[in-house]
Every structure is written in structure tokens, then in C-alpha cells.
Design a protein around this motif. Sequence first.
Motif, PDB file in Angstrom:
ATOM      1  N   VAL A 293       0.834  -1.202   0.000  1.00  0.00           N
ATOM      2  CA  VAL A 293       0.000   0.000   0.000  1.00  0.00           C
ATOM      3  C   VAL A 293       0.870   1.254   0.000  1.00  0.00           C
ATOM      4  CG1 VAL A 293      -1.691   1.324   1.346  1.00  0.00           C
ATOM      5  CG2 VAL A 293      -1.995  -1.144   1.024  1.00  0.00           C
TER       6      VAL A 293
ATOM      7  N   GLU B  42      -3.792   0.388  -5.342  1.00  0.00           N
ATOM      8  CA  GLU B  42      -3.227  -0.401  -4.260  1.00  0.00           C
ATOM      9  C   GLU B  42      -3.289  -1.891  -4.599  1.00  0.00           C
ATOM     10  OE1 GLU B  42      -5.227   0.494  -0.609  1.00  0.00           O
ATOM     11  OE2 GLU B  42      -4.538   2.574  -0.596  1.00  0.00           O
TER      12      GLU B  42
ATOM     13  N   LYS C  39      -0.549  -4.889  -4.305  1.00  0.00           N
ATOM     14  CA  LYS C  39      -0.800  -6.013  -3.395  1.00  0.00           C
ATOM     15  C   LYS C  39      -0.677  -7.340  -4.134  1.00  0.00           C
ATOM     16  CE  LYS C  39      -3.991  -3.651  -0.274  1.00  0.00           C
ATOM     17  NZ  LYS C  39      -5.406  -3.568   0.142  1.00  0.00           N
TER      18      LYS C  39
END
Length: 181
Positions: free
Chosen positions: A22, A49, A53
Amino acid sequence: MPFETPLAGGVVLRELTKDDAVAVAHAYIRNREHLAPWDPARPDEFWTEQWHKDRLWVQVLANTNGSALHTVLEAPDGEIVGRLNLTDIVRGAFENGHVGYWIDARYTGRGLMSAALEALVAHARDELGLHRLQAATLPHNAASQAVLRRVGFEKIGYAPSYLKIAGEWQDHIVFQRILHG
């Protein structure tokens, strides 16, 4: 033990972890315009994000298996303010790695990347046992070339159409630093 080195102003150069996704995404999003002239064209998903991830674990795995050393520059508040990566590590007769880096627009001109690169060079020589590091910059990227020269890299060539940056195949100046003379 993971690689970690303190730099000026409380900034720390440290090995990337799976928990950085993040913060790394936010760093790229915050620096989108700043990095656009120097980076490959990115898909729209890159600026989320979730993209980071889903993919950051590959870089962490590369750190674990010794094929790379992906790092971040972390400010005292935990914000990621740069990346410095040693990739494509080749062992055997070559003992070489490729260096790539960027720093947050708000942190340019402070000598942080020069200090970070010097720390990475020492780690590559003393801990990883590499013989040579290579880096390439766009011909008009004077700031990046200054960082490399300050840390002892020397120009070794000119590579036409070397990397696809900002959507176009662009020439690069190639630098190296020999770590064991």
C-alpha cells in the motif's frame, strides 16, 4: 538478516517486505507526473493499491532467492519516498547486477539517493560478493547521471533504443562500477 541502512533526515534504506504494497502504491501515485518521463508506460491498474498487493510478492521472492535486492527509502513517518533496486543478479563468471532507482519529487536534491546507492554498492560488494554493477540512464537525465558519477560509476557506452520509456524506445547511456579491482 534483512538489509537496512539509516540515511540523512531519519530516512532509512531497507529491504522491501510484503507489507509495503500500500505504501509503495501511494508513493507511485504521489509521484506519477514526476516519474512519467523516466518510467515505462504503466497500465491503468498500476496506479491502484490492489495492483501492488497482487504483484509485490514477486519482488520479495526475488529478494529471498537472491536474484534481486528490492529496497525502499522510508521516511520517519513510514511513507515510502523512493525505490532502489538491484535486479538481474547473475552469478558465476559475471557476478553482476543492474541498478535502478527513483526518489520522491519532494526529496530530490538532498543527496539521499547518492547515499542510498553508496550503501547498496557496499552491500553488493561486501555481503553479496558481486564484482560489477551496471546502470543506464536516458541521455537527458542529468540528475541520475550525477548520482551515478558521485558514487563512482563510469560511463562505458551508449545503447540505442535500449529501453521502452514513456511509451517510446529510447537511447540510454550505460554506466558501470567495478567493485573488486
